[in-house]
Design an enzyme around this catalytic site. Structure first.
Site, PDB file in Angstrom:
ATOM      1  N   HIS A   1      -3.802  -4.752  -0.359  1.00 16.29           N
ATOM      2  CA  HIS A   1      -3.387  -5.346   0.914  1.00 16.29           C
ATOM      3  C   HIS A   1      -3.482  -6.875   0.838  1.00 16.29           C
ATOM      4  CE1 HIS A   1      -3.112  -1.720   3.474  1.00 16.29           C
ATOM      5  NE2 HIS A   1      -4.011  -1.234   2.628  1.00 16.29           N
TER       6      HIS A   1
ATOM      7  N   GLU B   1      -2.563  -8.914   2.984  1.00 20.70           N
ATOM      8  CA  GLU B   1      -2.911  -9.408   4.326  1.00 20.70           C
ATOM      9  C   GLU B   1      -4.405  -9.266   4.614  1.00 20.70           C
ATOM     10  OE1 GLU B   1      -1.661  -6.515   3.650  1.00 20.70           O
ATOM     11  OE2 GLU B   1      -2.104  -5.007   5.170  1.00 20.70           O
TER      12      GLU B   1
ATOM     13  N   CYS C   1       0.834  -1.204   0.000  1.00 19.10           N
ATOM     14  CA  CYS C   1       0.000   0.000   0.000  1.00 19.10           C
ATOM     15  C   CYS C   1       0.870   1.256   0.000  1.00 19.10           C
ATOM     16  CB  CYS C   1      -1.019  -0.032   1.143  1.00 19.10           C
ATOM     17  SG  CYS C   1      -2.359   1.163   0.898  1.00 19.10           S
TER      18      CYS C   1
END
Lengths: 212, 261
Positions: free
Chosen positions: A192, A194, A83
């Site tokens: 992202h 994650e 990001c």
């Protein structure tokens, strides 16, 4: 194969909690630290980042992040920016007329997307080059984005000499922008991983296989 | 349009436990927000919202703990709202593992709170939650909708549509638009409210309140919602997330499909 040791760089930005767990789920041993030596020497370094470009760059600089990234790359050791952790790898970022110098690993500017709805928030498709290692097996999946600024152009076209050309993955929100870069040891995603469910974990797993 | 419409289940959490009757099969503990979050993640939820309804702010430690446990096990975005009053509250929730924080009453009392929170953490993690209801007679606002507090029981006289626009200007990166008239009716979303807010904000809008059947969801998106939220219809298993996505896909909207669902 022992699991790779990854340092998640803790310079005061990013949802470290999720990133740590997602990396662990992908098979890494993760240390969350801003320790210079640990960050330089780990098998992989992850640079997260949320919020404003200028704030992230200030935090990163305060922790000697740009120097650490340089040190690693000069030794061919992998770095993953996520990001705003990707955005700060560019030459500069412009937010609200504030022009901030970045880590200058790549030429070009990160500025505001032109789109009807911003932030670009949600799950989007990507257009990955077919020889991408990062997106191997997951090129058709959606990934979670949340950002208003992006690299809308890629200015480093190709290298002369033995180095492989960088692989650029594009996404579109209002206009095309750079969603991911695979440039030798320097890899980054605007989205992202994650927060991108199974697809995101698979992408992190792909990155971990690139470490060793 | 390549960005998919987000389908978001919302869980009411009181002292670390899910309340308002969750009736899922095959759960060892239907009151555990973490287990429910995992279940919804597996079912294809694109995002989750926890609404903390714990009465006493001194009991918030359980909230931080469940946010933390959820973030460790669920790899989709998590928004946490309810009782968020200070920049420190936002900080603690983000540190616990929330990706976004919902702000409601505190912003009505002090709008600059949105600017302070967005300035420190970025607009992308600040969600303005607007509980709107239709006005009548002398109480009419310009748009015909007003902001309410206390779960829709108390009117503020503030125009809900103007408030959403102002909230976005002050720094909110997303609007969670809850129709207090439609909430609980299962008669469908208030598409007029959605359309009015969509016309004045350029940040994403989550439509909430009124979902009763899968057919209710496409009209909310047609009216301008970027994401659709429901609670009880999901919790009671009356509608599944894949069913909602199926209805959206059939209506021509992009959705995120995951393996097997």
């Amino acid at each position: 194969m022992t699991s790779p040791a990854v340092v998640l760089f803790d310079y005061g930005s990013g949802n470290l909690h999720s990133a740590r767990r997602a990396l662990e789920r992908a098979g890494a041993r993760v240390e969350v630290t801003s320790d210079r030596e640990r960050a330089v020497n780990a098998d992989g370094l992850v640079v997260p980042g949320v919020g404003a470009f200028a704030a992230c760059m200030a935090g990163l600089s305060g922790a000697e992040g740009p120097w650490i990234i340089d040190q690693r790359l000069s030794g061919g050791r992998p770095v993953l920016g996520i990001c705003v952790g990707m955005q700060v790898l560019f030459e500069r970022g412009v937010e609200h007329d504030v022009d901030t110098a970045g880590c200058d690993q790549w030429p070009g500017v990160v500025d505001k997307l032109t789109a009807a709805v911003l932030p670009h928030m949600g799950w989007n498709t990507v257009d990955a080059p077919k020889d991408s290692r990062l997106f191997q097996g997951i090129a058709d999946e959606r990934f979670y984005f949340v950002h208003s600024y992006a690299a809308r152009t890629w200015e480093l076209d190709s290298f002369s000499g033995p180095t492989q050309d960088p692989l650029i993955t594009w996404a579109t929100h209002g206009e095309p922008f750079v969603a991911a870069v695979e440039n030798g040891p320097l890899v980054a995603t605007q989205f992202h991983p994650e927060k991108s469910g199974e697809a995101g974990t698979a992408l992190l797993r792909n990155w971990l296989t690139m470490l060793g | 349009m390549t960005l998919s419409v987000r389908v978001i289940p919302c869980l009411d959490v009181d002292n670390g436990r899910v309340v308002k009757g969750v009736n899922f099969l095959n759960l060892t503990d239907a009151g555990d927000p973490v287990e429910l979050a995992r279940t919804y993640d597996a079912a294809g939820a694109d995002e989750l919202i926890f609404l903390d309804i714990t009465a006493s702010s001194s009991d918030r430690s359980t909230t931080y703990e469940i946010v933390s446990r959820t973030a460790e096990q669920v790899f989709i975005p998590l928004t946490v709202g309810g009782g968020v009053r200070t920049v420190d509250d936002v900080d603690r929730l983000l540190r616990a593992g929330a990706d976004k924080v919902g702000i409601n009453t505190a912003a009505i009392a002090r709008p600059e709170f949105l600017t302070e929170a967005a300035g420190r953490f970025g607009s992308q993690c600040i969600v303005l939650s607007v509980d709107a209801r239709r006005t009548q007679g002398e109480q009419n606002t310009a748009s015909g909708f007003e902001v309410t507090t206390h779960g829709g029981r108390v009117g503020t006289g503030i125009d809900a549509v103007q408030w959403a626009a102002r909230g976005a200007e002050l720094g909110a990166g997303e609007i969670l638009l809850n129709s207090m008239d439609a909430d609980g009716t299962k008669d469908g979303f208030d598409t007029e409210l959605i359309r009015l807010v969509r016309a004045v904000v350029s940040v994403p809008v989550i439509a909430s309140g009124g979902a009763g059947s899968v057919g209710d969801f496409p009209p909310a998106v047609h009216a301008g919602a970027d994401a659709v939220l429901a609670a009880s219809v999901f919790h009671f298993g009356e509608i599944t997330i894949p069913q909602v996505k199926g209805a959206l896909a059939q209506a021509g909207y992009p959705i995120r499909s995951i393996d097997g669902v």
